[in-house]
Structure formats: structure tokens, C-alpha cells
Design an enzyme around this catalytic site. Structure first.
Site, mmCIF file in Angstrom:
data_model
loop_
_atom_site.group_PDB
_atom_site.id
_atom_site.type_symbol
_atom_site.label_atom_id
_atom_site.label_comp_id
_atom_site.label_asym_id
_atom_site.label_seq_id
_atom_site.Cartn_x
_atom_site.Cartn_y
_atom_site.Cartn_z
ATOM 1 N N ASN A 16 0.837 -1.216 0.000
ATOM 2 C CA ASN A 16 0.000 0.000 0.000
ATOM 3 C C ASN A 16 0.864 1.256 0.000
ATOM 4 O O ASN A 16 0.508 2.257 -0.617
ATOM 5 C CB ASN A 16 -0.964 -0.002 1.186
ATOM 6 C CG ASN A 16 -2.177 -0.852 0.916
ATOM 7 O OD1 ASN A 16 -3.030 -0.482 0.106
ATOM 8 N ND2 ASN A 16 -2.257 -2.009 1.545
ATOM 9 N N HIS A 112 -8.443 -0.682 5.524
ATOM 10 C CA HIS A 112 -8.811 -1.954 6.151
ATOM 11 C C HIS A 112 -9.325 -2.905 5.062
ATOM 12 O O HIS A 112 -10.128 -2.501 4.214
ATOM 13 C CB HIS A 112 -9.891 -1.728 7.218
ATOM 14 C CG HIS A 112 -10.246 -2.990 7.917
ATOM 15 N ND1 HIS A 112 -9.438 -3.558 8.894
ATOM 16 C CD2 HIS A 112 -11.289 -3.839 7.742
ATOM 17 C CE1 HIS A 112 -9.990 -4.689 9.287
ATOM 18 N NE2 HIS A 112 -11.110 -4.879 8.614
HETATM 19 C C1 GAR Z 1 -3.226 -4.783 3.882
HETATM 20 O O1 GAR Z 1 -4.087 -5.755 3.348
HETATM 21 C C2 GAR Z 1 -3.991 -3.871 4.821
HETATM 22 O O2 GAR Z 1 -5.284 -3.592 4.405
HETATM 23 C C3 GAR Z 1 -3.998 -4.703 6.073
HETATM 24 O O3 GAR Z 1 -2.710 -5.275 6.122
HETATM 25 C C4 GAR Z 1 -2.201 -5.423 4.799
HETATM 26 C C5 GAR Z 1 -0.848 -4.744 4.712
HETATM 27 O O4 GAR Z 1 -0.218 -4.976 3.493
HETATM 28 N N1 GAR Z 1 -4.315 -3.901 7.218
HETATM 29 C C6 GAR Z 1 -5.034 -4.322 8.246
HETATM 30 O O5 GAR Z 1 -5.447 -5.447 8.347
HETATM 31 C C7 GAR Z 1 -5.290 -3.276 9.314
HETATM 32 N N2 GAR Z 1 -6.385 -3.668 10.156
HETATM 33 P P1 GAR Z 1 0.939 -4.045 2.942
HETATM 34 O O6 GAR Z 1 2.007 -3.956 4.046
HETATM 35 O O7 GAR Z 1 1.476 -4.799 1.750
HETATM 36 O O8 GAR Z 1 0.368 -2.717 2.576
#
Ligand code: GAR
Length: 205
Positions: A16, A112
Site C-alpha cells: 500500500n 482496512h
Molecule cells: C493490507 O491488506 C492492509 O489492508 C492490512 O494489512 C495489509 C498490509 O499490506 N491492514 C489491516 O489489516 C489493518 N487492520 P501491505 O504492508 O502490503 O500494505
């Protein structure tokens, strides 16, 4: 001020974060720029992404902090010295206290990986969210970007995007599709919306 200073808070691989970096380059985000990346964990790939893109980064290993207060104190110090206007939680796996969020009211957003109010709140993060959605048997899931307040995943919704669930989905396959089709799309858009709003508020004094 032409652009709002964005601090991206991370704890993991940072796909992200990458979507926000790319959006700053492509012009999807034009009202803000990433001034700093702050990780709550050491050795995560997010820090490497920051480095590769010439973004100043900091690491505050949560497990080495004496308390939540100590962690947030260190965080605030960096946010202040970096003159942060907008905080984006991008896979940031730490809950922030009411005291902290009140200092950046309507300036902190989070992505989220579900359609809030489903599969959210304390204990719902990462793959657990997708496992819960599949166990429940919902046919549609997706992602939500919302303001952060003192309630976990409880702040006002900014953007949502739905993603269909397929018959043979696993938590991993669903996570990947929701990231690609929803999170990486709506997080940059919401970041731009909030940066634009903050700039407007600042110029109105
Ligand atoms: C993502 O899917 C984000 O939406 C989730 O963790 C992942 C991080 O991925 N966040 C949560 O679950 C927060 N409650 P990334 O490090 O590759 O962005």
C-alpha cells in the site's frame, strides 16, 4: 503551502505504501507528498521501499518500547519534526490511543481489507480478516479507507470498493485480489482527498 506533508505508517511489506508512492508519481496524488515513512517493526520491506525511493524513514520497534505511551511519544516526536499534516496507516499493525488520535483529528486515515462494518475491530487484521469473511460465507468483500478515531476501525468512512469472492478462494487469494482491485485503488484516492481538504483548511487559516 503547495503540498501537504504525508507520513506513512507501516509494519509490513508495504504494497500500500508502494501504491501511494506510485500515485504521487502519476499525479493521482497531487495535493500531498510523502515526507516520511515510519515503521513499528524492524527489517520490514516497507523500509527498503522507502530507501529505494529516496524517502526518509524511521523505525520505532514497538516491542522495544517500554509502553504504548513511550511508543506514541517517540512517534509524535518524529511526526512533529517532519511537520506532518496527514498520517496514512498502510498496513500499520498497532492500535493508537485516543490521546494520540485526538492530536491529529481528521488527519489520520487507515486502509482496512474488508467492507466495514463487517470483519473489523480488535483482532481483525491481515489474513485473519479474509479468513473470517470466507468462514462466514459472504459473497462480496472489499476494502475501506476511513478516518481513524478512538474506536478500532470505527472512524468515518471515506471510500469503499467491493470485490467478488470466488468459489475456491483462500484467505491468501482473496487478500491478493482485494489489495490489487480495491486497496491500491482507494487508498491513494482517499489520501488525495484528505490532503486536498487539509490544504484548503490551512489556506483558509
Ligand atoms: C493490507 O491488506 C492492509 O489492508 C492490512 O494489512 C495489509 C498490509 O499490506 N491492514 C489491516 O489489516 C489493518 N487492520 P501491505 O504492508 O502490503 O500494505
Amino acid at each position: 503551502m503547495l503540498r501537504a506533508n504525508i507520513a506513512v505508517l507501516v509494519s509490513g511489506s508495504g504494497t500500500n505504501l508502494q501504491a501511494i508512492i506510485d500515485a504521487c508519481r502519476s499525479g493521482v496524488i497531487k495535493s500531498g507528498e510523502i515526507k516520511t515513512v515510519i515503521s513499528s517493526k524492524e527489517g520490514v520491506y516497507s523500509l527498503e521501499r522507502a530507501k529505494q525511493n529516496g524517502i526518509k524513514s524511521f523505525c520505532i520497534p514497538k516491542k522495544e518500547c517500554a509502553s504504548q505511551k513511550d511508543f506514541e511519544h517517540r512517534l509524535l516526536e518524529i511526526l512533529k519534526t517532519q511537520e506532518t499534516d496527514v498520517i496514512v496507516l498502510a498496513g500499520f499493525m498497532s492500535i493508537l490511543s485516543a490521546d494520540f488520535v485526538n492530536q491529529y483529528k481528521d488527519r489520520i486515515i487507515n486502509v482496512h481489507p474488508s467492507l466495514i462494518p463487517a470483519f473489523c475491530g480488535d483482532g481483525f487484521y491481515g489474513l485473519r480478516v479474509h479468513k473470517a469473511a470466507l468462514d462466514y460465507g459472504v459473497r462480496i468483500s472489499g476494502a475501506t479507507v476511513h478516518y481513524v478515531n478512538e474506536i478500532t476501525d470505527g472512524g468515518q468512512i471515506i471510500l469503499q470498493k467491493a470485490v467478488n469472492i470466488k468459489k475456491n478462494d483462500t484467505p491468501e487469494s482473496l487478500q491478493k485480489r482485494i489489495m490489487e482491485r480495491a486497496e491500491w485503488v482507494i487508498l491513494p484516492r482517499a489520501t488525495e482527498m484528505v490532503c486536498k481538504k487539509v490544504l484548503k483548511e490551512k489556506s483558509n487559516g
